[in-house]
Design a protein around this motif. Structure first.
Motif, PDB file in Angstrom:
ATOM      1  N   ARG A 142       0.822  -1.215   0.000  1.00  0.00           N
ATOM      2  CA  ARG A 142       0.000   0.000   0.000  1.00  0.00           C
ATOM      3  C   ARG A 142       0.855   1.264   0.000  1.00  0.00           C
ATOM      4  N   VAL A 143       1.962   1.239   0.711  1.00  0.00           N
ATOM      5  CA  VAL A 143       2.834   2.417   0.768  1.00  0.00           C
ATOM      6  C   VAL A 143       3.343   2.766  -0.632  1.00  0.00           C
ATOM      7  N   ASP A 144       3.719   1.751  -1.417  1.00  0.00           N
ATOM      8  CA  ASP A 144       4.187   1.985  -2.783  1.00  0.00           C
ATOM      9  C   ASP A 144       3.082   2.618  -3.630  1.00  0.00           C
ATOM     10  N   ILE A 145       1.875   2.107  -3.489  1.00  0.00           N
ATOM     11  CA  ILE A 145       0.758   2.620  -4.289  1.00  0.00           C
ATOM     12  C   ILE A 145       0.428   4.055  -3.898  1.00  0.00           C
ATOM     13  N   GLU A 146       0.435   4.340  -2.611  1.00  0.00           N
ATOM     14  CA  GLU A 146       0.155   5.702  -2.151  1.00  0.00           C
ATOM     15  C   GLU A 146       1.225   6.670  -2.667  1.00  0.00           C
ATOM     16  N   LYS A 147       2.465   6.228  -2.664  1.00  0.00           N
ATOM     17  CA  LYS A 147       3.565   7.077  -3.124  1.00  0.00           C
ATOM     18  C   LYS A 147       3.428   7.413  -4.602  1.00  0.00           C
TER      19      LYS A 147
END
Length: 288
Positions: free
Chosen positions: A55-60
């Motif tokens: 999720r962190v990658d997608i949010e970034k």
């Protein structure tokens, strides 16, 4: 909309779409696992390394984007109980897109997956595709969904085995084979012409309809690099081989659907708004 995130950019169908968006003047960002390879493919894009499981990658990567284009698929070697980009990955993308107020989700579906439920056909891969379409439509975000017929590229990159074009069973209905390059131009055009809040479904079909056998014959006639011939297998043999191989099981189901889906021409509204395809199967074979 000026800033577009592409997920699935390095795949067979994602590459031409990404390049078409860049050529059309959009600011394109891609989420990839192999950054070095993507930088060679798309020197004018913003490359972000990441994974759909994170999720962190997608949010970034989604920060500051106007729209997201998804070119996802279930790989031939995947099993039903595993992680799938079009299932769990899509859930995460939609959740983050809603939180960041993304204006549009564009998604690659297919015409043949609509065979699910016909003639008692039931395949978990098509269930995932059907559920994915509904998830996008129910997201509350404006959407564009593309339903392409068979791609010409599938003949060269999937059916071609050495100097043979592999065929299975009997194709009962002709398909309007389309070149990925024409499809890509239509995708790019859709981002130019649709209003921010407008949701649309587009059927993507080429200029000519062929059965699989006729398509293979036409391709062989105009492919100049080497002499090719067809190789045919009955469906019961493919089904038997699928018992021992996940890849052959996938092949059996997709070929059965392609052979029996009653495709009809439905792309005129797409042509009217997004432009008419230009590439024939003859053109495609001669260009390789």
């Amino acid at each position: 909309m000026k800033k577009i995130l592409v997920i699935g950019s390095t795949g067979l169908l994602g590459k031409p779409v990404t390049k078409a968006l860049i050529d059309a003047g959009f600011s394109v960002t891609v989420l990839v696992r192999d950054k070095n390879w993507a930088e060679k493919l798309f020197p004018k894009a913003s490359i972000i390394k990441g994974d759909l499981r994170n999720r962190v990658d997608i949010e970034k990567v989604m920060q500051g984007q106007d729209a997201v284009f998804l070119s996802l698929s279930v790989k031939q070697t995947e099993r039903e109980n595993e992680f799938h980009t079009e299932s769990e990955g899509l859930d995460l993308v939609i959740d983050v897109a809603k939180s960041l107020k993304i204006k549009r989700i564009a998604y690659l579906a297919s015409l043949v997956h609509l065979y699910q439920g016909m003639n008692n056909f039931d395949w978990w891969v098509f269930r995932i595709k059907q559920e994915a379409v509904q998830k996008v439509k129910n997201s509350g975000i404006a959407y564009t969904i593309f339903y392409p017929s068979a791609f010409m590229e599938s003949i060269f990159y999937q059916s071609k085995q050495g100097n043979m074009i592999a065929l299975g069973g009997k194709s009962e209905f002709p398909m309007y084979y389309v070149a990925a390059e024409d499809y890509a131009r239509q995708v790019a055009k859709s981002f130019e012409v649709l209003q921010d809040s407008e949701s649309r479904d587009f059927v993507i079909q080429g200029l000519e309809a062929f059965t699989q056998k006729a398509a293979a014959k036409t391709f062989i006639q105009h492919y100049k690099k080497e002499k090719l011939r067809t190789m045919w297998a009955p469906m019961f043999v493919m089904k038997l081989m699928g018992i021992f191989s996940q890849k052959f099981d996938y092949g059996f189901h997709i070929v059965e659907a392609l052979n029996k889906y009653p495709e009809k021409f439905e792309a005129q509204p797409t042509w009217n708004l997004l432009g008419k395809p230009q590439i024939t199967l003859k053109d495609f074979a001669e260009s390789l």
